[in-house]
Enzyme design. Structure first.
Site, PDB file in Angstrom:
ATOM      1  N   GLY A 184      44.239  63.713  43.213  1.00 57.60           N
ATOM      2  CA  GLY A 184      44.180  63.807  44.962  1.00 57.60           C
ATOM      3  C   GLY A 184      45.916  63.057  44.495  1.00 57.60           C
ATOM      4  O   GLY A 184      46.799  63.412  44.288  1.00 57.60           O
ATOM      5  N   ARG A 185      46.009  61.656  46.206  1.00 54.81           N
ATOM      6  CA  ARG A 185      47.730  61.275  45.934  1.00 54.81           C
ATOM      7  C   ARG A 185      47.960  60.960  44.524  1.00 54.81           C
ATOM      8  O   ARG A 185      49.293  61.573  44.016  1.00 54.81           O
ATOM      9  CB  ARG A 185      47.189  60.343  46.631  1.00 54.81           C
ATOM     10  CG  ARG A 185      47.855  60.571  48.293  1.00 54.81           C
ATOM     11  CD  ARG A 185      47.194  59.397  48.908  1.00 54.81           C
ATOM     12  NE  ARG A 185      46.068  58.661  49.248  1.00 54.81           N
ATOM     13  CZ  ARG A 185      45.160  59.344  50.499  1.00 54.81           C
ATOM     14  NH1 ARG A 185      45.597  59.309  51.234  1.00 54.81           N
ATOM     15  NH2 ARG A 185      44.021  58.400  49.999  1.00 54.81           N
ATOM     16  N   ILE A 186      46.866  60.071  43.630  1.00 52.85           N
ATOM     17  CA  ILE A 186      47.402  59.592  42.655  1.00 52.85           C
ATOM     18  C   ILE A 186      47.746  60.632  41.459  1.00 52.85           C
ATOM     19  O   ILE A 186      48.495  60.919  40.622  1.00 52.85           O
ATOM     20  CB  ILE A 186      46.499  58.391  42.093  1.00 52.85           C
ATOM     21  CG1 ILE A 186      46.714  57.132  43.253  1.00 52.85           C
ATOM     22  CG2 ILE A 186      47.157  58.085  41.139  1.00 52.85           C
ATOM     23  CD1 ILE A 186      45.715  56.085  42.621  1.00 52.85           C
TER      24      ILE A 186
ATOM     25  N   ARG B 230      37.594  69.031  42.134  1.00 56.04           N
ATOM     26  CA  ARG B 230      36.321  69.759  42.753  1.00 56.04           C
ATOM     27  C   ARG B 230      37.339  70.778  43.057  1.00 56.04           C
ATOM     28  O   ARG B 230      36.056  71.966  43.184  1.00 56.04           O
ATOM     29  CB  ARG B 230      36.183  68.563  43.527  1.00 56.04           C
ATOM     30  CG  ARG B 230      34.913  67.787  43.208  1.00 56.04           C
ATOM     31  CD  ARG B 230      34.420  66.406  44.480  1.00 56.04           C
ATOM     32  NE  ARG B 230      35.502  66.530  44.695  1.00 56.04           N
ATOM     33  CZ  ARG B 230      35.472  65.637  45.689  1.00 56.04           C
ATOM     34  NH1 ARG B 230      33.590  65.044  46.287  1.00 56.04           N
ATOM     35  NH2 ARG B 230      36.373  65.069  46.601  1.00 56.04           N
TER      36      ARG B 230
ATOM     37  N   THR C 164      43.207  55.013  34.153  1.00 52.22           N
ATOM     38  CA  THR C 164      43.640  54.136  34.969  1.00 52.22           C
ATOM     39  C   THR C 164      43.491  53.917  36.739  1.00 52.22           C
ATOM     40  O   THR C 164      43.042  53.718  37.423  1.00 52.22           O
ATOM     41  CB  THR C 164      45.186  54.137  35.334  1.00 52.22           C
ATOM     42  OG1 THR C 164      45.555  55.881  36.239  1.00 52.22           O
ATOM     43  CG2 THR C 164      46.164  54.120  34.629  1.00 52.22           C
ATOM     44  N   SER C 165      41.972  54.994  36.326  1.00 51.71           N
ATOM     45  CA  SER C 165      41.133  55.018  37.224  1.00 51.71           C
ATOM     46  C   SER C 165      39.542  54.191  37.403  1.00 51.71           C
ATOM     47  O   SER C 165      40.035  52.883  37.903  1.00 51.71           O
ATOM     48  CB  SER C 165      40.360  56.670  37.910  1.00 51.71           C
ATOM     49  OG  SER C 165      39.336  56.597  38.447  1.00 51.71           O
ATOM     50  N   ARG C 166      38.801  54.413  37.318  1.00 50.79           N
ATOM     51  CA  ARG C 166      38.074  53.368  36.785  1.00 50.79           C
ATOM     52  C   ARG C 166      37.566  53.975  35.531  1.00 50.79           C
ATOM     53  O   ARG C 166      36.948  55.047  35.191  1.00 50.79           O
ATOM     54  CB  ARG C 166      37.323  53.183  37.654  1.00 50.79           C
ATOM     55  CG  ARG C 166      36.924  52.909  38.952  1.00 50.79           C
ATOM     56  CD  ARG C 166      37.069  51.853  39.091  1.00 50.79           C
ATOM     57  NE  ARG C 166      36.996  51.353  40.161  1.00 50.79           N
ATOM     58  CZ  ARG C 166      38.490  50.904  41.177  1.00 50.79           C
ATOM     59  NH1 ARG C 166      39.514  51.080  40.563  1.00 50.79           N
ATOM     60  NH2 ARG C 166      38.061  50.828  41.863  1.00 50.79           N
TER      61      ARG C 166
ATOM     62  N   GLU D  74      33.814  45.709  32.986  1.00 49.38           N
ATOM     63  CA  GLU D  74      35.422  44.282  32.719  1.00 49.38           C
ATOM     64  C   GLU D  74      34.175  43.265  33.799  1.00 49.38           C
ATOM     65  O   GLU D  74      33.619  43.049  34.715  1.00 49.38           O
ATOM     66  CB  GLU D  74      36.265  45.056  34.037  1.00 49.38           C
ATOM     67  CG  GLU D  74      37.655  46.428  33.688  1.00 49.38           C
ATOM     68  CD  GLU D  74      38.461  46.528  34.767  1.00 49.38           C
ATOM     69  OE1 GLU D  74      38.523  46.173  35.805  1.00 49.38           O
ATOM     70  OE2 GLU D  74      38.002  48.404  34.965  1.00 49.38           O
TER      71      GLU D  74
ATOM     72  N   HIS E 188      43.479  46.117  34.116  1.00 44.04           N
ATOM     73  CA  HIS E 188      43.524  46.621  35.032  1.00 44.04           C
ATOM     74  C   HIS E 188      44.796  46.048  36.617  1.00 44.04           C
ATOM     75  O   HIS E 188      44.325  45.393  37.696  1.00 44.04           O
ATOM     76  CB  HIS E 188      41.999  46.218  36.180  1.00 44.04           C
ATOM     77  CG  HIS E 188      41.512  47.175  37.077  1.00 44.04           C
ATOM     78  ND1 HIS E 188      39.908  47.293  37.630  1.00 44.04           N
ATOM     79  CD2 HIS E 188      41.660  47.490  37.552  1.00 44.04           C
ATOM     80  CE1 HIS E 188      40.211  47.767  38.650  1.00 44.04           C
ATOM     81  NE2 HIS E 188      41.445  48.600  38.853  1.00 44.04           N
TER      82      HIS E 188
ATOM     83  N   GLY F 196      47.234  48.539  37.733  1.00 46.77           N
ATOM     84  CA  GLY F 196      47.556  49.649  37.635  1.00 46.77           C
ATOM     85  C   GLY F 196      48.324  49.994  39.058  1.00 46.77           C
ATOM     86  O   GLY F 196      49.634  50.132  39.580  1.00 46.77           O
TER      87      GLY F 196
HETATM   88  C1  8YV Z   1      43.060  47.255  43.000  1.00 40.94           C
HETATM   89  C2  8YV Z   1      42.303  49.746  42.134  1.00 40.94           C
HETATM   90  O1  8YV Z   1      44.071  46.373  42.146  1.00 40.94           O
HETATM   91  O2  8YV Z   1      42.117  49.759  44.623  1.00 40.94           O
HETATM   92  C3  8YV Z   1      41.870  50.229  43.741  1.00 40.94           C
HETATM   93  O3  8YV Z   1      40.496  51.519  43.853  1.00 40.94           O
HETATM   94  O4  8YV Z   1      41.336  49.515  41.582  1.00 40.94           O
HETATM   95  C4  8YV Z   1      43.032  48.184  42.116  1.00 40.94           C
HETATM   96  O5  8YV Z   1      43.810  49.157  42.368  1.00 40.94           O
HETATM   97  C5  8YV Z   1      41.460  46.937  43.098  1.00 40.94           C
HETATM   98  O6  8YV Z   1      40.505  47.898  43.893  1.00 40.94           O
HETATM   99  C6  8YV Z   1      41.504  45.817  44.234  1.00 40.94           C
HETATM  100  O7  8YV Z   1      40.741  45.580  44.892  1.00 40.94           O
END
Ligand code: 8YV
Length: 330
Positions: free
Chosen positions: A161-163, A183, A243-245, A274, A292, A294
Site C-alpha cells: 500500500g502507501r507505506i 492481495r 512496523t504495522s501491527r 502492547e 510503537h 513509527g
Molecule cells: C499511530 C498507527 O501512532 O496510525 C496508526 O495506525 O499505528 C500509529 O502510527 C496510532 O495508531 C495513533 O492512534
C-alpha cells in the site's frame, strides 16, 4: 450543522498536540484528556454515551460492548490514526456510526522508521550502542561487531500500500531488490517505478528473501499471516521487520525461532499485546524493540490532528468526510 445549533460534543480519548486541542475547543464542545491517562472500558462507555463524536486512538478498544451502549447522538468515530483494527467496524455500521481515520499523513514517517529497522538489525546498531554505553567496548578489531551487508539483498514487502511503496522507494536507494506480496498486484506503473517483483504466493516469496517487512494492516485475514508455519519458510539468515501491527506475526513463534537461531534477527515497533512485550524477546540481542513510534513525529501528529478536525467538520456540516472507512477496504 445549522448555524444556531449547539456545538457537537467531541470526546478526545488521549492528549493531542496543543494546537490541535485548541482548534478543537474553538470549533467543537471538545472534552479533552489533558492528563493523557488511558481510558478504561467503563470510561469509554461513558464517553460514547455523551459524545456526538468520539476521537479514539490505537490504545482504545472500541468494541461491540462499547458501541452497543453508545448514546443516540454518537454518529461519528473520527479515529486519530490510520489503522482501524481497534474499532468494530461492523457494529459501527450496524448502528449507523460513520468511522474515519487519518491515512496518508504518516506514510513517510512510518517508512523512515521501517527503513531504520531494516538497517539497524542486520548492522547491529542497537547492540553496538549498548556495547559502548555499558563500557564493554575495548576498541576496534577486524572481526568486531560484524553484521550483514544490506546492499544487494532481497527485501520482501508484505502489503504494497502507501507505506509499503514508500519503504520500497527507500530500499532501492540502499541497493535492495524489492519483492512484494499483496492481495492484489499493484499497477504496472508502480511496479516498474519500484522495479518490484510480485509474488502471488506469500510462501514462495518468504523462501527467497533476506529481509521481510510487514506493511499490511491487521484484519481478520492478516491475523498471524506470518504464522509459525510461514516463519519456517524463511531461511535462517533472514531478518523480520514489523512496523504495522503485532498481530500480523505469531510473536511467540517468532521469539522461539529467534532464540533458537532459526532466524537471524528482528526489528519490531509493534507487538501483539502492547505495551506488554514477550519476555523471550527482551532477552535477545538480535532484536531491536521500539515502543510503537513509527509515526511519532511532531509534524505527523499535527497532520493527523488536522485530518481528524477536517473529518469531524465535514461530517457535522452534513458532507461525506474525506477519510471515511468502509469495511470493504480492510
Ligand atoms: C499511530 C498507527 O501512532 O496510525 C496508526 O495506525 O499505528 C500509529 O502510527 C496510532 O495508531 C495513533 O492512534
Amino acid at each position: 450543522m445549522a448555524p444556531n445549533r449547539r456545538k457537537p460534543v467531541v470526546v478526545v480519548t488521549r492528549k493531542l498536540p496543543d494546537a490541535i486541542e485548541t482548534r478543537m475547543m474553538e470549533l467543537f464542545d471538545a472534552r479533552l484528556n489533558l492528563d493523557d491517562r488511558k481510558m478504561t472500558q467503563a470510561q469509554l462507555v461513558e464517553a460514547a454515551g455523551i459524545a456526538d463524536v468520539l476521537v479514539p486512538t490505537v490504545t482504545d478498544r472500541i468494541d461491540a460492548g462499547i458501541l452497543s451502549k453508545s448514546g443516540v447522538n454518537l454518529k461519528l468515530i473520527a479515529s486519530f490514526g490510520t489503522g482501524v483494527d481497534h474499532i468494530d467496524l461492523k457494529t459501527a455500521r450496524q448502528r449507523g456510526i460513520t468511522v474515519t481515520n487519518t491515512p496518508g499523513v504518516l506514510t513517510e514517517d512510518t517508512a523512515d522508521m521501517t527503513m531504520a529497522l531494516i538497517l539497524a538489525v542486520p548492522r547491529r546498531l542497537a547492540e553496538g550502542e549498548r556495547l559502548v554505553r555499558t563500557g564493554e567496548w575495548h576498541g576496534w578489531s577486524p572481526t568486531g561487531m560484524l553484521g550483514h551487508r544490506i546492499w544487494g539483498k532481497r527485501l520482501g514487502i508484505i502489503g504494497m500500500g502507501r507505506i509499503g511503496a514508500a519503504v520500497a522507494r527507500r530500499a532501492r536507494g540502499f541497493g535492495l531488490a524489492v519483492h512484494y506480496h499483496n492481495r492484489r498486484r499493484v499497477m504496472t506503473e508502480l511496479e516498474t517505478e519500484l522495479d518490484a517483483t510480485y509474488w502471488e504466493s506469500l510462501d514462495q516469496m518468504l523462501a527467497r528473501v533476506d529481509i521481510v517487512s510487514v506493511n499490511c494492516p491487521h484484519t481478520p485475514a492478516t491475523y498471524h499471516l506470518l504464522s509459525a508455519r510461514r516463519l519456517k519458510m524463511l531461511r535462517p539468515h533472514a531478518f523480520v521487520v514489523n512496523t504495522s501491527r503485532g498481530e500480523v506475526i505469531d510473536e511467540n513463534a517468532l521469539a522461539r525461532m529467534l532464540a533458537a537461531g532459526e532466524l537471524a534477527g528482528a526489528g519490531l515497533d509493534v507487538f501483539e499485546n502492547e505495551p506488554a512485550i514477550n519476555p523471550k524477546l527482551l532477552k535477545l540481542d538480535n532484536v531491536v524493540l521500539l515502543p510503537h513510534m513509527g509515526s511519532a513525529t511532531i509534524e505527523g501528529r499535527m497532520d493527523m490532528g488536522e485530518k481528524v478536525i477536517i473529518n469531524i467538520k465535514t461530517f457535522v456540516d452534513g458532507h461525506s468526510p474525506p477519510d471515511r472507512v468502509l469495511e470493504a477496504m480492510f
